[in-house]
Scaffold this motif. Structure first.
Motif, mmCIF file in Angstrom:
data_model
loop_
_atom_site.group_PDB
_atom_site.id
_atom_site.type_symbol
_atom_site.label_atom_id
_atom_site.label_comp_id
_atom_site.label_asym_id
_atom_site.label_seq_id
_atom_site.Cartn_x
_atom_site.Cartn_y
_atom_site.Cartn_z
ATOM 1 N N GLU A 1 62.913 74.190 38.770
ATOM 2 C CA GLU A 1 63.436 73.437 37.626
ATOM 3 C C GLU A 1 64.643 72.575 38.009
ATOM 4 O OE1 GLU A 1 61.938 73.364 34.598
ATOM 5 O OE2 GLU A 1 60.414 74.594 35.597
ATOM 6 N N GLU A 2 65.239 72.845 39.147
ATOM 7 C CA GLU A 2 66.418 72.101 39.594
ATOM 8 C C GLU A 2 65.993 70.812 40.301
ATOM 9 O OE1 GLU A 2 69.623 72.913 39.088
ATOM 10 O OE2 GLU A 2 69.010 74.710 37.997
ATOM 11 N N GLU B 1 81.615 78.091 27.740
ATOM 12 C CA GLU B 1 82.945 77.494 27.646
ATOM 13 C C GLU B 1 83.481 77.170 29.041
ATOM 14 O OE1 GLU B 1 83.309 81.818 28.090
ATOM 15 O OE2 GLU B 1 82.273 80.633 26.577
ATOM 16 N N TRP B 2 84.352 76.158 29.090
ATOM 17 C CA TRP B 2 84.932 75.738 30.362
ATOM 18 C C TRP B 2 85.948 76.776 30.812
ATOM 19 C CZ3 TRP B 2 89.534 74.842 32.715
ATOM 20 C CH2 TRP B 2 89.492 74.127 33.922
ATOM 21 N N HIS B 3 85.896 77.092 32.108
ATOM 22 C CA HIS B 3 86.881 77.996 32.698
ATOM 23 C C HIS B 3 87.126 77.541 34.126
ATOM 24 C CE1 HIS B 3 88.798 81.614 34.259
ATOM 25 N NE2 HIS B 3 89.048 81.934 33.002
ATOM 26 N N ALA B 4 88.347 77.622 34.576
ATOM 27 C CA ALA B 4 88.711 77.162 35.925
ATOM 28 C C ALA B 4 87.936 77.909 37.007
ATOM 29 C CB ALA B 4 90.218 77.310 36.150
ATOM 30 N N LEU B 5 87.754 79.225 36.831
ATOM 31 C CA LEU B 5 87.010 79.990 37.838
ATOM 32 C C LEU B 5 85.532 79.612 37.850
ATOM 33 C CD1 LEU B 5 88.617 83.530 37.468
ATOM 34 C CD2 LEU B 5 88.945 81.872 39.321
ATOM 35 N N SER B 6 84.979 79.332 36.674
ATOM 36 C CA SER B 6 83.581 78.895 36.616
ATOM 37 C C SER B 6 83.415 77.567 37.334
ATOM 38 C CB SER B 6 83.120 78.753 35.158
ATOM 39 O OG SER B 6 83.157 79.994 34.504
ATOM 40 N N ALA C 1 71.552 79.793 42.078
ATOM 41 C CA ALA C 1 71.772 81.155 41.578
ATOM 42 C C ALA C 1 73.198 81.308 41.066
ATOM 43 C CB ALA C 1 71.486 82.175 42.681
ATOM 44 N N VAL C 2 74.167 80.786 41.797
ATOM 45 C CA VAL C 2 75.560 80.841 41.355
ATOM 46 C C VAL C 2 75.713 80.114 40.028
ATOM 47 C CG1 VAL C 2 77.906 80.018 41.853
ATOM 48 C CG2 VAL C 2 76.572 81.145 43.641
ATOM 49 N N GLU C 3 75.130 78.920 39.935
ATOM 50 C CA GLU C 3 75.225 78.156 38.693
ATOM 51 C C GLU C 3 74.592 78.900 37.525
ATOM 52 O OE1 GLU C 3 73.681 74.241 39.345
ATOM 53 O OE2 GLU C 3 75.421 73.634 40.532
ATOM 54 N N ALA C 4 73.450 79.549 37.766
ATOM 55 C CA ALA C 4 72.785 80.299 36.694
ATOM 56 C C ALA C 4 73.650 81.455 36.216
ATOM 57 C CB ALA C 4 71.429 80.811 37.180
ATOM 58 N N VAL C 5 74.284 82.164 37.137
ATOM 59 C CA VAL C 5 75.137 83.292 36.757
ATOM 60 C C VAL C 5 76.357 82.791 35.980
ATOM 61 C CG1 VAL C 5 76.655 85.099 37.650
ATOM 62 C CG2 VAL C 5 74.367 84.808 38.593
ATOM 63 N N MET D 1 82.275 75.300 44.652
ATOM 64 C CA MET D 1 82.099 75.917 45.973
ATOM 65 C C MET D 1 80.625 75.942 46.365
ATOM 66 S SD MET D 1 84.854 78.997 46.187
ATOM 67 C CE MET D 1 85.261 79.347 44.499
ATOM 68 N N GLY D 2 79.756 76.238 45.412
ATOM 69 C CA GLY D 2 78.322 76.184 45.689
ATOM 70 C C GLY D 2 77.892 74.793 46.086
ATOM 71 N N SER D 3 78.406 73.802 45.388
ATOM 72 C CA SER D 3 78.093 72.412 45.715
ATOM 73 C C SER D 3 78.625 72.034 47.095
ATOM 74 C CB SER D 3 78.692 71.495 44.646
ATOM 75 O OG SER D 3 78.398 70.156 44.912
#
Length: 127
Positions: free
Chosen positions: A32-33, A90-95, A79-83, A101-103
């Motif tokens: 799907e990506e 909601e927006w979060h700095a760690l998210s 997988a990281v993005e899905a988790v 980092m995955g990118s």
């Protein structure tokens, strides 16, 4: 001991079949990506080309390995993005950091793949 994962209780061949099914489900999900589909199209060109560009079986394996490395990195990034998306919209700095980092990992894999292929093409056709 209680298990929240039904397949965790399986042993032998049923466990292997269950793990294989889960892996297939992972391929269906990552399809799907758009980035993964683009990289698969690139792989469809580069994997056969590796047989002509590589001057030895080792070079062919390295060239194909670089392409597979990009695909694996993209799957892990997805997988990281899905988790992260599962945790909350909601927006979060760690998210944001996790997704960035995955990118970055995908970018490094693409650069390594590109440099490896550039080196192999140079050696094959220009050296």
């Amino acid at each position: 001991m209680s298990y929240s994962r039904p397949h965790a209780r399986k042993k032998g061949l049923p466990r292997i079949v269950s793990a294989f099914r889960n892996s297939c489900n992972g391929f269906v999900a990552v399809w799907e990506e758009p980035a993964f589909r683009q990289e698969v199209l690139l792989a469809a060109v580069l994997v056969p080309a590796a047989c002509f560009v590589g001057r030895s079986w080792l070079e062919v394996c390295v060239l194909i390995g670089m392409v597979v490395f990009v695909l694996v990195t993209e799957i892990l990034n997805s997988a990281v993005e899905a988790v992260v998306d599962r945790v909350g919209p909601e927006w979060h700095a760690l998210s944001k950091s996790a997704k960035d980092m995955g990118s970055a990992a995908v970018l490094l894999a693409l650069c390594l793949c590109g440099l490896t292929w550039a080196w192999a093409l140079y050696e094959r056709f220009l050296a």
